[in-house]
Motif scaffolding. Sequence first.
Motif, PDB file in Angstrom:
ATOM      1  N   ALA A   1      75.066 132.492 -24.901  1.00  0.00           N
ATOM      2  CA  ALA A   1      75.254 133.256 -23.666  1.00  0.00           C
ATOM      3  C   ALA A   1      76.220 132.563 -22.705  1.00  0.00           C
ATOM      4  CB  ALA A   1      73.905 133.468 -22.971  1.00  0.00           C
ATOM      5  N   HIS A   2      76.390 131.261 -22.855  1.00  0.00           N
ATOM      6  CA  HIS A   2      77.175 130.505 -21.872  1.00  0.00           C
ATOM      7  C   HIS A   2      78.406 129.817 -22.443  1.00  0.00           C
ATOM      8  CE1 HIS A   2      74.151 131.073 -18.729  1.00  0.00           C
ATOM      9  NE2 HIS A   2      73.228 130.854 -19.664  1.00  0.00           N
ATOM     10  N   VAL A   3      78.479 129.662 -23.758  1.00  0.00           N
ATOM     11  CA  VAL A   3      79.578 128.869 -24.313  1.00  0.00           C
ATOM     12  C   VAL A   3      80.933 129.546 -24.118  1.00  0.00           C
ATOM     13  CG1 VAL A   3      79.499 129.789 -26.681  1.00  0.00           C
ATOM     14  CG2 VAL A   3      80.209 127.413 -26.283  1.00  0.00           C
ATOM     15  N   GLY A   4      80.946 130.887 -24.083  1.00  0.00           N
ATOM     16  CA  GLY A   4      82.212 131.587 -23.893  1.00  0.00           C
ATOM     17  C   GLY A   4      82.888 131.237 -22.580  1.00  0.00           C
ATOM     18  N   ARG A   5      82.098 130.959 -21.562  1.00  0.00           N
ATOM     19  CA  ARG A   5      82.660 130.622 -20.243  1.00  0.00           C
ATOM     20  C   ARG A   5      83.455 129.331 -20.269  1.00  0.00           C
ATOM     21  NH1 ARG A   5      81.454 127.173 -16.344  1.00  0.00           N
ATOM     22  NH2 ARG A   5      79.507 126.515 -17.373  1.00  0.00           N
ATOM     23  N   ILE A   6      83.024 128.359 -21.065  1.00  0.00           N
ATOM     24  CA  ILE A   6      83.681 127.047 -21.029  1.00  0.00           C
ATOM     25  C   ILE A   6      84.788 126.909 -22.078  1.00  0.00           C
ATOM     26  CG2 ILE A   6      81.592 125.961 -20.117  1.00  0.00           C
ATOM     27  CD1 ILE A   6      81.290 124.687 -22.969  1.00  0.00           C
ATOM     28  N   LEU A   7      84.907 127.902 -22.999  1.00  0.00           N
ATOM     29  CA  LEU A   7      85.950 127.837 -24.016  1.00  0.00           C
ATOM     30  C   LEU A   7      87.315 128.130 -23.413  1.00  0.00           C
ATOM     31  CD1 LEU A   7      84.445 129.604 -27.171  1.00  0.00           C
ATOM     32  CD2 LEU A   7      85.194 127.214 -27.019  1.00  0.00           C
TER      33      LEU A   7
ATOM     34  N   ALA B   1      75.043 138.408 -35.199  1.00  0.00           N
ATOM     35  CA  ALA B   1      74.678 139.480 -34.271  1.00  0.00           C
ATOM     36  C   ALA B   1      74.362 138.929 -32.882  1.00  0.00           C
ATOM     37  CB  ALA B   1      73.474 140.258 -34.815  1.00  0.00           C
ATOM     38  N   LEU B   2      73.748 137.754 -32.837  1.00  0.00           N
ATOM     39  CA  LEU B   2      73.431 137.139 -31.552  1.00  0.00           C
ATOM     40  C   LEU B   2      74.714 136.785 -30.798  1.00  0.00           C
ATOM     41  CD1 LEU B   2      70.832 136.353 -30.044  1.00  0.00           C
ATOM     42  CD2 LEU B   2      71.069 134.057 -31.002  1.00  0.00           C
ATOM     43  N   ALA B   3      75.711 136.274 -31.510  1.00  0.00           N
ATOM     44  CA  ALA B   3      76.999 135.977 -30.882  1.00  0.00           C
ATOM     45  C   ALA B   3      77.646 137.256 -30.359  1.00  0.00           C
ATOM     46  CB  ALA B   3      77.913 135.269 -31.870  1.00  0.00           C
ATOM     47  N   ALA B   4      77.604 138.307 -31.162  1.00  0.00           N
ATOM     48  CA  ALA B   4      78.207 139.581 -30.765  1.00  0.00           C
ATOM     49  C   ALA B   4      77.553 140.132 -29.500  1.00  0.00           C
ATOM     50  CB  ALA B   4      78.105 140.587 -31.903  1.00  0.00           C
ATOM     51  N   LYS B   5      76.261 139.907 -29.350  1.00  0.00           N
ATOM     52  CA  LYS B   5      75.552 140.364 -28.154  1.00  0.00           C
ATOM     53  C   LYS B   5      76.162 139.789 -26.889  1.00  0.00           C
ATOM     54  CE  LYS B   5      71.580 138.653 -26.608  1.00  0.00           C
ATOM     55  NZ  LYS B   5      70.153 138.284 -26.456  1.00  0.00           N
TER      56      LYS B   5
ATOM     57  N   ALA C   1      82.017 135.943 -34.484  1.00  0.00           N
ATOM     58  CA  ALA C   1      81.487 134.855 -35.301  1.00  0.00           C
ATOM     59  C   ALA C   1      81.816 135.113 -36.760  1.00  0.00           C
ATOM     60  CB  ALA C   1      79.972 134.736 -35.120  1.00  0.00           C
ATOM     61  N   ARG C   2      82.187 134.057 -37.473  1.00  0.00           N
ATOM     62  CA  ARG C   2      82.430 134.207 -38.907  1.00  0.00           C
ATOM     63  C   ARG C   2      81.865 133.013 -39.662  1.00  0.00           C
ATOM     64  NH1 ARG C   2      87.484 131.782 -40.903  1.00  0.00           N
ATOM     65  NH2 ARG C   2      88.622 130.764 -39.213  1.00  0.00           N
ATOM     66  N   PHE C   3      81.383 133.303 -40.837  1.00  0.00           N
ATOM     67  CA  PHE C   3      80.809 132.296 -41.717  1.00  0.00           C
ATOM     68  C   PHE C   3      81.925 131.474 -42.340  1.00  0.00           C
ATOM     69  CE2 PHE C   3      79.027 130.947 -45.843  1.00  0.00           C
ATOM     70  CZ  PHE C   3      77.843 130.356 -45.415  1.00  0.00           C
ATOM     71  N   MET C   4      81.798 130.138 -42.303  1.00  0.00           N
ATOM     72  CA  MET C   4      82.859 129.253 -42.775  1.00  0.00           C
ATOM     73  C   MET C   4      82.574 128.838 -44.218  1.00  0.00           C
ATOM     74  SD  MET C   4      84.718 129.398 -40.143  1.00  0.00           S
ATOM     75  CE  MET C   4      85.981 128.131 -40.352  1.00  0.00           C
ATOM     76  N   GLU C   5      83.143 129.586 -45.151  1.00  0.00           N
ATOM     77  CA  GLU C   5      82.877 129.332 -46.571  1.00  0.00           C
ATOM     78  C   GLU C   5      83.461 128.009 -47.034  1.00  0.00           C
ATOM     79  OE1 GLU C   5      84.068 132.596 -48.967  1.00  0.00           O
ATOM     80  OE2 GLU C   5      82.675 134.018 -48.031  1.00  0.00           O
ATOM     81  N   ASP C   6      84.570 127.556 -46.426  1.00  0.00           N
ATOM     82  CA  ASP C   6      85.155 126.290 -46.866  1.00  0.00           C
ATOM     83  C   ASP C   6      84.249 125.113 -46.533  1.00  0.00           C
ATOM     84  OD1 ASP C   6      85.627 126.536 -44.132  1.00  0.00           O
ATOM     85  OD2 ASP C   6      87.664 125.724 -44.213  1.00  0.00           O
ATOM     86  N   TRP C   7      83.479 125.212 -45.456  1.00  0.00           N
ATOM     87  CA  TRP C   7      82.489 124.164 -45.147  1.00  0.00           C
ATOM     88  C   TRP C   7      81.381 124.165 -46.196  1.00  0.00           C
ATOM     89  CZ3 TRP C   7      81.447 119.984 -42.206  1.00  0.00           C
ATOM     90  CH2 TRP C   7      80.120 119.578 -42.107  1.00  0.00           C
ATOM     91  N   GLU C   8      80.965 125.362 -46.610  1.00  0.00           N
ATOM     92  CA  GLU C   8      79.887 125.490 -47.581  1.00  0.00           C
ATOM     93  C   GLU C   8      80.230 124.733 -48.866  1.00  0.00           C
ATOM     94  OE1 GLU C   8      76.120 127.808 -47.973  1.00  0.00           O
ATOM     95  OE2 GLU C   8      77.410 127.125 -46.356  1.00  0.00           O
TER      96      GLU C   8
ATOM     97  N   ALA D   1      86.050 133.619 -28.620  1.00  0.00           N
ATOM     98  CA  ALA D   1      85.889 134.648 -27.584  1.00  0.00           C
ATOM     99  C   ALA D   1      86.258 136.001 -28.153  1.00  0.00           C
ATOM    100  CB  ALA D   1      86.764 134.317 -26.381  1.00  0.00           C
ATOM    101  N   GLY D   2      85.499 137.028 -27.784  1.00  0.00           N
ATOM    102  CA  GLY D   2      85.732 138.358 -28.320  1.00  0.00           C
ATOM    103  C   GLY D   2      86.964 139.005 -27.713  1.00  0.00           C
TER     104      GLY D   2
END
Length: 258
Positions: free
Chosen positions: A188-194, A228-232, A237-244, A257-258
């Motif tokens: 809920a708050h991270v977008g403000r500081i990015l 979905a929580l990020a989208a709210k 948000a995207r899943f990072m397959e290269d990390w996996e 940021a959207g």
Amino acid sequence: MATKKNLTADRASVGHKVRYALSNPTRIAPYVRRAARDSWLRLKHPDHVDYYRAVMASDASRNPEAAVGSQTHDRWLALGKMQFDYLTEHGLTPAHRMLDIGCGNLRAGWRFIDHLDTGHYYGIDISPDILIAAKQTLAGRGLQAKLPHLTITQDLTLDFLPDHHFDVVHAHSVFSHSPIGIIDECLAHVGRILAPGGWFDFTFDRTEGAEHQVLREDFYYRTQTLVALAAKHGLKARFMEDWERLGHGQSKIRVTAG
């Protein structure tokens, strides 16, 4: 990389615990001790942040490197290097400003501090005990002149930080120990500081079965739940397959940021 069995297991179920105990008898006694500590700390600290701060105080008093999930010094170095290499390969430059949520005892943080321009690293943690260990890591690496910020926090509202300031926000092995309300608070708050074009990477324990927790320390979420929580909160948000593919054990999501 996590196996299909690991991704569907409900580690909180009695059946899983019995099967795991039969396959790993040497881990029964440590689990019983951990469960006893969990029961005591739950009673003493109903609030999750206070509870986990007490967990970290207990673990850090024995071994700060084990407290952040590294049972040997070599493993501590390797996991820190994995995090550092991943972000630098994804474009982390010395000029970037970085916020490291749950910086711990600087397992990866000392590498980031060394890489970034002076004053560009900001580490926060809920545990004063682990931040004392972080200062010892900083001094041991001779990085005092890089003037990193190391700050204790009680929550993840990030209200003491400036708008649009951080190019990279990083939370490794934080949401794996967090109930959904704390994750929601952070998103809920991270977008403000990015800063414009910035990103927020976080790891989490992934399940493709029922979401669950083990004791009050380990939480397992579906990828879709966190996306979905990020989208709210207006975030992509995207899943990072290269990390996996690195085989860390936890999964990673990148938020912008959207």
